[in-house]
Design a protein around this motif. Sequence first.
Motif, PDB file in Angstrom:
ATOM      1  N   TYR A 116       0.818  -1.179  -0.069  1.00  0.00           N
ATOM      2  CA  TYR A 116       0.184  -0.104  -0.104  1.00  0.00           C
ATOM      3  C   TYR A 116       0.930   1.074  -0.094  1.00  0.00           C
ATOM      4  O   TYR A 116       0.300   2.324  -0.187  1.00  0.00           O
ATOM      5  CB  TYR A 116      -0.914   0.106   1.173  1.00  0.00           C
ATOM      6  N   THR A 117       2.155   1.232  -0.057  1.00  0.00           N
ATOM      7  CA  THR A 117       3.000   2.304  -0.156  1.00  0.00           C
ATOM      8  C   THR A 117       3.978   2.245  -1.137  1.00  0.00           C
ATOM      9  O   THR A 117       3.671   2.886  -2.209  1.00  0.00           O
ATOM     10  CB  THR A 117       3.682   2.546   1.433  1.00  0.00           C
ATOM     11  N   GLN A 142       3.442   1.145  -4.444  1.00  0.00           N
ATOM     12  CA  GLN A 142       2.760   2.025  -5.398  1.00  0.00           C
ATOM     13  C   GLN A 142       3.318   2.849  -6.277  1.00  0.00           C
ATOM     14  O   GLN A 142       2.593   3.536  -7.032  1.00  0.00           O
ATOM     15  CB  GLN A 142       1.522   2.633  -4.725  1.00  0.00           C
ATOM     16  N   ILE A 143       4.576   3.242  -5.796  1.00  0.00           N
ATOM     17  CA  ILE A 143       5.492   4.161  -6.367  1.00  0.00           C
ATOM     18  C   ILE A 143       5.980   3.844  -7.698  1.00  0.00           C
ATOM     19  O   ILE A 143       6.556   2.825  -7.730  1.00  0.00           O
ATOM     20  CB  ILE A 143       6.338   4.839  -5.279  1.00  0.00           C
ATOM     21  N   ASN A 144       5.741   4.590  -8.737  1.00  0.00           N
ATOM     22  CA  ASN A 144       6.717   4.583 -10.099  1.00  0.00           C
ATOM     23  C   ASN A 144       7.978   5.339 -10.048  1.00  0.00           C
ATOM     24  O   ASN A 144       7.997   6.265 -10.358  1.00  0.00           O
ATOM     25  CB  ASN A 144       5.845   4.982 -11.143  1.00  0.00           C
ATOM     26  N   PHE A 145       9.025   4.359  -9.480  1.00  0.00           N
ATOM     27  CA  PHE A 145      10.211   4.821  -9.325  1.00  0.00           C
ATOM     28  C   PHE A 145      11.122   5.103 -10.672  1.00  0.00           C
ATOM     29  O   PHE A 145      11.861   6.087 -10.667  1.00  0.00           O
ATOM     30  CB  PHE A 145      11.114   3.901  -8.586  1.00  0.00           C
ATOM     31  N   GLU A 146      10.426   4.779 -11.756  1.00  0.00           N
ATOM     32  CA  GLU A 146      11.025   4.974 -13.122  1.00  0.00           C
ATOM     33  C   GLU A 146      10.622   6.396 -13.476  1.00  0.00           C
ATOM     34  O   GLU A 146      11.489   7.274 -14.075  1.00  0.00           O
ATOM     35  CB  GLU A 146      10.585   4.102 -13.858  1.00  0.00           C
ATOM     36  N   THR A 147       9.452   6.752 -13.013  1.00  0.00           N
ATOM     37  CA  THR A 147       9.004   8.197 -13.556  1.00  0.00           C
ATOM     38  C   THR A 147       9.759   9.255 -12.663  1.00  0.00           C
ATOM     39  O   THR A 147      10.305   9.894 -13.014  1.00  0.00           O
ATOM     40  CB  THR A 147       7.648   8.304 -13.407  1.00  0.00           C
ATOM     41  N   LEU A 148       9.955   8.873 -11.197  1.00  0.00           N
ATOM     42  CA  LEU A 148      10.404   9.792 -10.370  1.00  0.00           C
ATOM     43  C   LEU A 148      12.038   9.759 -10.842  1.00  0.00           C
ATOM     44  O   LEU A 148      12.603  11.144 -10.787  1.00  0.00           O
ATOM     45  CB  LEU A 148      10.469   9.127  -8.992  1.00  0.00           C
ATOM     46  N   GLY A 149      12.903   8.756 -11.181  1.00  0.00           N
ATOM     47  CA  GLY A 149      13.988   8.813 -11.405  1.00  0.00           C
ATOM     48  C   GLY A 149      14.289   9.736 -12.885  1.00  0.00           C
ATOM     49  O   GLY A 149      15.247  10.561 -13.011  1.00  0.00           O
ATOM     50  N   THR A 161      24.543  22.789  -6.875  1.00  0.00           N
ATOM     51  CA  THR A 161      23.477  22.655  -8.227  1.00  0.00           C
ATOM     52  C   THR A 161      22.473  21.916  -7.432  1.00  0.00           C
ATOM     53  O   THR A 161      21.260  22.082  -7.905  1.00  0.00           O
ATOM     54  CB  THR A 161      23.896  22.368  -9.349  1.00  0.00           C
ATOM     55  N   PHE A 162      22.807  20.727  -6.977  1.00  0.00           N
ATOM     56  CA  PHE A 162      21.906  19.648  -6.555  1.00  0.00           C
ATOM     57  C   PHE A 162      21.014  20.313  -5.595  1.00  0.00           C
ATOM     58  O   PHE A 162      19.783  19.853  -5.442  1.00  0.00           O
ATOM     59  CB  PHE A 162      22.744  18.900  -5.618  1.00  0.00           C
ATOM     60  N   ARG A 163      21.261  21.310  -4.825  1.00  0.00           N
ATOM     61  CA  ARG A 163      20.330  22.342  -3.892  1.00  0.00           C
ATOM     62  C   ARG A 163      19.331  23.005  -4.831  1.00  0.00           C
ATOM     63  O   ARG A 163      18.170  23.466  -4.271  1.00  0.00           O
ATOM     64  CB  ARG A 163      20.831  22.811  -3.000  1.00  0.00           C
ATOM     65  N   THR A 164      19.367  23.183  -5.965  1.00  0.00           N
ATOM     66  CA  THR A 164      18.276  23.857  -6.788  1.00  0.00           C
ATOM     67  C   THR A 164      17.421  23.140  -7.426  1.00  0.00           C
ATOM     68  O   THR A 164      16.371  23.628  -8.015  1.00  0.00           O
ATOM     69  CB  THR A 164      18.964  24.661  -7.861  1.00  0.00           C
ATOM     70  N   ILE A 165      17.364  21.873  -7.146  1.00  0.00           N
ATOM     71  CA  ILE A 165      16.327  20.937  -7.653  1.00  0.00           C
ATOM     72  C   ILE A 165      15.113  21.126  -6.917  1.00  0.00           C
ATOM     73  O   ILE A 165      15.292  21.045  -5.738  1.00  0.00           O
ATOM     74  CB  ILE A 165      16.882  19.409  -7.744  1.00  0.00           C
ATOM     75  N   ASN A 166      14.006  20.981  -7.484  1.00  0.00           N
ATOM     76  CA  ASN A 166      12.647  21.014  -7.035  1.00  0.00           C
ATOM     77  C   ASN A 166      12.084  19.775  -6.304  1.00  0.00           C
ATOM     78  O   ASN A 166      11.311  19.020  -6.851  1.00  0.00           O
ATOM     79  CB  ASN A 166      11.616  21.653  -8.051  1.00  0.00           C
ATOM     80  N   PHE A 167      12.785  19.307  -5.273  1.00  0.00           N
ATOM     81  CA  PHE A 167      12.317  18.105  -4.513  1.00  0.00           C
ATOM     82  C   PHE A 167      10.809  18.137  -4.074  1.00  0.00           C
ATOM     83  O   PHE A 167      10.206  16.938  -3.842  1.00  0.00           O
ATOM     84  CB  PHE A 167      13.453  17.834  -3.241  1.00  0.00           C
ATOM     85  N   ASN A 168      10.261  19.370  -3.807  1.00  0.00           N
ATOM     86  CA  ASN A 168       8.837  19.248  -3.692  1.00  0.00           C
ATOM     87  C   ASN A 168       8.004  18.879  -4.328  1.00  0.00           C
ATOM     88  O   ASN A 168       7.095  18.147  -4.050  1.00  0.00           O
ATOM     89  CB  ASN A 168       8.300  20.800  -3.211  1.00  0.00           C
ATOM     90  N   LEU A 169       8.322  18.789  -5.801  1.00  0.00           N
ATOM     91  CA  LEU A 169       7.647  18.342  -6.599  1.00  0.00           C
ATOM     92  C   LEU A 169       7.691  16.670  -6.673  1.00  0.00           C
ATOM     93  O   LEU A 169       6.541  15.967  -6.795  1.00  0.00           O
ATOM     94  CB  LEU A 169       7.914  18.727  -8.085  1.00  0.00           C
ATOM     95  N   LEU A 170       8.961  16.257  -6.479  1.00  0.00           N
ATOM     96  CA  LEU A 170       9.149  14.832  -6.450  1.00  0.00           C
ATOM     97  C   LEU A 170       8.389  14.369  -5.235  1.00  0.00           C
ATOM     98  O   LEU A 170       7.677  13.216  -5.467  1.00  0.00           O
ATOM     99  CB  LEU A 170      10.665  14.534  -6.129  1.00  0.00           C
ATOM    100  N   ILE A 171       8.345  15.017  -4.233  1.00  0.00           N
ATOM    101  CA  ILE A 171       7.572  14.678  -2.909  1.00  0.00           C
ATOM    102  C   ILE A 171       6.044  14.448  -3.300  1.00  0.00           C
ATOM    103  O   ILE A 171       5.500  13.452  -3.037  1.00  0.00           O
ATOM    104  CB  ILE A 171       7.558  15.353  -1.568  1.00  0.00           C
ATOM    105  N   PHE A 228       4.769  13.958  -6.183  1.00  0.00           N
ATOM    106  CA  PHE A 228       4.531  12.784  -7.092  1.00  0.00           C
ATOM    107  C   PHE A 228       4.399  11.301  -6.473  1.00  0.00           C
ATOM    108  O   PHE A 228       3.556  10.636  -6.554  1.00  0.00           O
ATOM    109  CB  PHE A 228       5.715  12.742  -8.248  1.00  0.00           C
ATOM    110  N   VAL A 229       5.388  11.329  -5.239  1.00  0.00           N
ATOM    111  CA  VAL A 229       5.233  10.065  -4.582  1.00  0.00           C
ATOM    112  C   VAL A 229       3.896  10.148  -3.766  1.00  0.00           C
ATOM    113  O   VAL A 229       3.189   8.756  -3.695  1.00  0.00           O
ATOM    114  CB  VAL A 229       6.483  10.180  -3.363  1.00  0.00           C
ATOM    115  N   CYS A 230       3.586  11.113  -3.216  1.00  0.00           N
ATOM    116  CA  CYS A 230       2.265  11.045  -2.500  1.00  0.00           C
ATOM    117  C   CYS A 230       0.880  10.441  -3.483  1.00  0.00           C
ATOM    118  O   CYS A 230       0.205  10.008  -3.058  1.00  0.00           O
ATOM    119  CB  CYS A 230       2.021  12.406  -1.859  1.00  0.00           C
ATOM    120  N   LEU A 231       1.145  11.032  -4.590  1.00  0.00           N
ATOM    121  CA  LEU A 231       0.075  11.019  -5.629  1.00  0.00           C
ATOM    122  C   LEU A 231       0.069   9.450  -6.112  1.00  0.00           C
ATOM    123  O   LEU A 231      -0.954   8.751  -6.058  1.00  0.00           O
ATOM    124  CB  LEU A 231       0.216  11.546  -6.787  1.00  0.00           C
ATOM    125  N   PHE A 232       1.148   8.851  -6.342  1.00  0.00           N
ATOM    126  CA  PHE A 232       1.462   7.658  -6.572  1.00  0.00           C
ATOM    127  C   PHE A 232       0.694   6.544  -5.487  1.00  0.00           C
ATOM    128  O   PHE A 232      -0.053   5.746  -5.830  1.00  0.00           O
ATOM    129  CB  PHE A 232       2.967   7.247  -6.823  1.00  0.00           C
TER     130      PHE A 232
END
Length: 353
Positions: free
Chosen positions: A10-11, A14-21, A223-233, A235-239
Amino acid sequence: YYTMEIFYQYTIGQINFETLGLLFSLMSVVAGITKLGYIDNFTTFFLNKTGNTSKLALFLIGACFFLSMLLTNDVALIVLVPFSIGILNRLNRNDLLIKLLVLETIAANMGSMMTPIGNPQNVYLFQTYQMTLGSFYAAILPYGIVAFLFLLALIFFNFKKEKIAITVDEENSFSKSLKYKRFWSLVFILLFILCLLNILRIVPHYVTFILVLASLFLFDKKTFRTINFNLLIKFVCLFILVGDIAQIPWINSFLSHIISGREIGGGILVSQIVSNVPAAILLSKFTQNSTALLIGVNIGGLGTLIASMASMISLEYYKKTSAANSKKYIASFTKYNLIFLVLELVTAQLAGC
């Protein structure tokens, strides 16, 4: 052991790691190219050639429409939305920002439906139903043409031919001080190609993710810190949410009874709640009418903000701007999306679907 198995089902399961990656890899590559100064340089060159705000909007919105056909709607928005924000900031025209980003998002969602590889739901349905290119385009082409023509009309009425001028900035200070700039330029070009091969399922997603992650840390850790991790989170919740909803027995039973013969309406309705990619996967279990379902989940990407998960990309970038007004953006987004949705429903009626 049984509890852990249920938890996984149930957690994490359900996550599509291919899309997230892939999303992480694309955002990382764009961040690297931006740091090298090329987007700034291209912005200056392009603005000198554009001349007025109407041509500027036509280029940016048109680019979202056509690039999404090959690069997917997610990629088109990841590349062009921050680019557009940067241009309007330099022109001091943030008053155009909401309309431009909303129409870019619609353009990416509508353009991506025009090819079998333009978005995840098309890839899934094309393969699941073993569709031919002939049947695919016979179903979807009228809706893409109508959307494109209406986008042109909106650009004409919403963006005046106001002259634009810009002060040419000095070259990106980081890129001037960076050693081996040509080397890193080649690296990020190759990584971008690798991301495209990942989209086409030629290269495994984990290979792309590992190479991009390693390159980014070697290039510049900041540069790593400029990535939008909120968006990735998000997506995880939606999956997780969508996957759990699909497993509820009464929802499966309900869809079994109502979807047959109502694929377009069903695709639109379910997309508004869980987004069009999960809707395509879920509803394909209850119908053999592939073309109607294809139409339903693609035009179902219009409507609510969640109807197409790619739409959240634009919102997240917009929220990071200095003049952000999320309520105003969502209101404008919803208004234009509903107009497009009604227009596409009229097209479906005229096409006899």
